[in-house]
Design a protein around this motif. Structure first.
Motif, short mmCIF file in Angstrom:
data_model
loop_
_atom_site.label_atom_id
_atom_site.label_comp_id
_atom_site.label_asym_id
_atom_site.label_seq_id
_atom_site.Cartn_x
_atom_site.Cartn_y
_atom_site.Cartn_z
N LEU A 138 15.79 28.44 36.09
CA LEU A 138 14.98 28.27 34.89
C LEU A 138 14.19 26.97 35.03
CD1 LEU A 138 14.63 29.55 31.92
CD2 LEU A 138 16.05 27.66 31.19
N PRO A 139 12.90 27.09 35.37
CA PRO A 139 12.12 25.87 35.52
C PRO A 139 12.10 25.07 34.22
CG PRO A 139 10.72 27.84 35.68
CD PRO A 139 12.13 28.30 35.56
N ASN A 140 11.87 23.77 34.37
CA ASN A 140 11.91 22.88 33.22
C ASN A 140 10.96 23.25 32.10
OD1 ASN A 140 13.80 20.83 32.94
ND2 ASN A 140 13.00 19.80 34.76
N GLU A 141 9.81 23.84 32.48
CA GLU A 141 8.84 24.17 31.43
C GLU A 141 9.39 25.29 30.54
OE1 GLU A 141 5.72 26.68 34.14
OE2 GLU A 141 6.82 24.94 34.84
N LYS A 142 10.17 26.23 31.13
CA LYS A 142 10.77 27.29 30.31
C LYS A 142 11.81 26.69 29.38
CE LYS A 142 9.72 31.66 32.04
NZ LYS A 142 10.17 32.89 32.71
N ALA A 143 12.61 25.78 29.91
CA ALA A 143 13.61 25.11 29.09
C ALA A 143 12.92 24.40 27.93
CB ALA A 143 14.41 24.12 29.92
N SER A 144 11.79 23.79 28.22
CA SER A 144 11.11 23.06 27.15
C SER A 144 10.47 24.04 26.16
CB SER A 144 10.13 22.05 27.72
OG SER A 144 8.81 22.48 27.59
N GLU A 145 10.10 25.25 26.63
CA GLU A 145 9.58 26.25 25.68
C GLU A 145 10.66 26.72 24.71
OE1 GLU A 145 7.04 29.66 26.86
OE2 GLU A 145 6.72 28.51 28.71
N ILE A 146 11.89 26.84 25.22
CA ILE A 146 13.00 27.23 24.33
C ILE A 146 13.11 26.21 23.20
CG2 ILE A 146 15.52 27.48 24.17
CD1 ILE A 146 15.51 28.59 27.01
N LEU A 147 13.04 24.94 23.58
CA LEU A 147 13.14 23.88 22.59
C LEU A 147 11.95 23.87 21.63
CD1 LEU A 147 15.38 21.87 22.11
CD2 LEU A 147 13.97 20.13 23.22
N THR A 148 10.77 24.17 22.18
CA THR A 148 9.57 24.25 21.34
C THR A 148 9.75 25.31 20.26
OG1 THR A 148 8.18 23.59 23.20
CG2 THR A 148 7.07 24.66 21.36
N GLY A 149 10.27 26.48 20.67
CA GLY A 149 10.51 27.55 19.71
C GLY A 149 11.51 27.12 18.64
N ALA A 150 12.58 26.47 19.08
CA ALA A 150 13.60 26.02 18.13
C ALA A 150 13.02 25.01 17.16
CB ALA A 150 14.78 25.42 18.89
N LEU A 151 12.21 24.08 17.68
CA LEU A 151 11.61 23.05 16.81
C LEU A 151 10.68 23.67 15.78
CD1 LEU A 151 10.96 20.17 19.35
CD2 LEU A 151 12.31 20.03 17.25
N ALA A 152 9.96 24.73 16.17
CA ALA A 152 9.07 25.40 15.23
C ALA A 152 9.89 25.99 14.07
CB ALA A 152 8.27 26.49 15.93
N ALA A 153 11.01 26.64 14.41
CA ALA A 153 11.86 27.23 13.37
C ALA A 153 12.46 26.15 12.48
CB ALA A 153 12.96 28.07 14.00
N LEU A 154 12.97 25.08 13.11
CA LEU A 154 13.57 23.99 12.33
C LEU A 154 12.53 23.37 11.40
CD1 LEU A 154 15.77 22.24 15.05
CD2 LEU A 154 16.57 23.65 13.15
N GLY A 155 11.30 23.25 11.92
CA GLY A 155 10.22 22.69 11.10
C GLY A 155 9.97 23.53 9.86
N GLU A 156 9.93 24.86 10.05
CA GLU A 156 9.72 25.75 8.90
C GLU A 156 10.85 25.63 7.89
OE1 GLU A 156 8.51 29.88 9.19
OE2 GLU A 156 7.55 29.46 11.13
N ALA A 157 12.05 25.35 8.40
CA ALA A 157 13.22 25.28 7.52
C ALA A 157 13.39 23.90 6.91
CB ALA A 157 14.48 25.65 8.31
N GLY A 158 12.57 22.95 7.33
CA GLY A 158 12.70 21.58 6.83
C GLY A 158 13.97 20.92 7.34
N CYS A 159 14.36 21.26 8.56
CA CYS A 159 15.59 20.74 9.16
C CYS A 159 15.19 19.86 10.36
CB CYS A 159 16.46 21.91 9.61
SG CYS A 159 18.04 21.45 10.31
N THR A 160 15.77 18.68 10.46
CA THR A 160 15.36 17.71 11.49
C THR A 160 16.29 17.74 12.70
OG1 THR A 160 14.54 16.29 9.73
CG2 THR A 160 14.85 15.27 11.88
N LEU A 161 15.70 17.88 13.89
CA LEU A 161 16.49 17.81 15.12
C LEU A 161 16.78 16.34 15.39
CD1 LEU A 161 17.55 19.67 17.49
CD2 LEU A 161 15.65 18.73 18.80
N VAL A 162 18.06 16.00 15.48
CA VAL A 162 18.41 14.58 15.65
C VAL A 162 18.98 14.29 17.03
CG1 VAL A 162 18.77 14.14 13.19
CG2 VAL A 162 20.68 14.96 14.59
#
Ligand code: CO
Ligand code: CO
Length: 319
Positions: free
Chosen positions: A85-109
């Motif tokens: 899993l190249p690093n860019e794919k790993a970072s895309e997973i996190l991008t997706g998660a951050l988008a969802a957390l953002g919609e939920a008003g939840c902060t990744l700490v």
């Protein structure tokens, strides 16, 4: 939250612990605030890394909503093999998660990554709830009606995806449902005074309903024809696209479920392990109209699928 063996934990501040296999733990902080904590880690259910991250986050947040809580902060966990899993794919997973957390008003700490031959991603989420507004999975009462807020079929759809058998329409539909937050449905349930609530995940509809029954010392009757399924699910079952987890759930619930004269194939979706599944909501008959009105006003999909009954300690599938 995965079921863990019952442990003797004696802390008067622990309002909801492991005993009832509930969605999240609840811990009293002050007179009017309790912490809600959960962790949920999954393997990929779709190919697109960004969608997978989004779904993993919606799935983890759901356990906070299912307790009647509001999410505040999250910690991510990612296991992957850097060669596969190249690093860019790993970072895309996190991008997706951050988008969802953002919609939920939840902060990744924060978060943690680990080298592992199999990709896994998920989050530990912390939220809050007023101690008087906690909705457990164990509060159903005799005669309460049961609502489900998403159609079933995500486990079958992911299995068909892995088997390269999935129709585009089903993949699109399953992805859309898995990306749908349970926040609106949960708020509607809290507003309408729901007696119990949980989300449908790995143990399937019947597994999570069985936990609600156990918690309330009640049985349930389901109206089979009112249980919503995603499109193409019956034909996927005919093609053998059934996840191993569905058969585990069937075995696990043996003796608890009375299937009437329904053939096995028809009931498989009820055991299908869901990722980011809908909520099961229990509400007394007098509150049904109010719940349906609020769900409608919030544009939440729902189906009334049955009721709790004290007549037996089992789940009967009717019609
Ligand atoms: Co849950
Ligand atoms: Co039927």
């Amino acid at each position: 939250m995965a079921p863990i063996q019952e442990r003797a934990v004696s802390d008067p501040r622990l309002l909801v612990g492991t005993r009832t296999s509930d969605d999240a733990g609840v811990y009293l902080l002050t007179e009017d605030t309790a912490l809600v904590q959960t962790v949920d880690i999954i393997t990929p259910v779709v190919d697109d890394p960004c969608d997978f991250g989004f779904i993993a986050a919606v799935n983890a947040l759901s356990d906070i909503y299912a307790m009647g809580g509001r999410p505040l902060t999250a910690l991510s966990f990612l296991a992957f093999e850097p060669c596969d899993l190249p690093n860019e794919k790993a970072s895309e997973i996190l991008t997706g998660a951050l988008a969802a957390l953002g919609e939920a008003g939840c902060t990744l700490v924060g978060g943690h990554t680990l080298e592992d031959p199999e990709i896994k991603f998920g989050l530990a989420v912390t939220g809050t709830v007023h101690p008087d507004r906690i909705v457990t999975n164990a509060g159903a009462r005799d005669g309460d009606l049961i609502y489900l807020t998403k159609p079933l079929g995500t486990g079958i759809a992911s299995t068909a995806l892995k088997g390269e058998m999935v129709p585009d329409a089903l993949l699109t539909e399953a992805t859309l449902w898995m990306k749908t937050f349970n926040s609106e449905a949960a708020q509607a349930a809290v507003e309408a005074g729901a007696t119990a609530m949980t989300d449908v995940t790995g143990f399937g509809l019947l597994g999570h309903l069985a936990e609600m029954c156990r918690g309330a010392a009640l049985g349930a009757e389901l109206d089979h024809s009112s249980i919503p399924l995603m499109g193409n699910i019956p034909e996927m079952i005919n093609s053998g696209m059934v996840p191993a987890g569905a058969y585990d759930n069937i075995k696990f619930l043996d003796g608890m479920v009375y299937r009437g004269d329904h053939p096995d194939d028809l009931l498989i979706p009820l055991y299908d392990p869901q990722t980011s599944g809908g909520l099961l909501i229990s509400v007394e008959p007098g509150r049904v109209e109010s719940l349906e009105k609020i769900l409608d006003s919030r544009n939440v999909f729902f189906s009334r699928i049955g009721k709790f009954t004290g007549k037996s300690k089992s789940i009967n599938i009717l019609s």
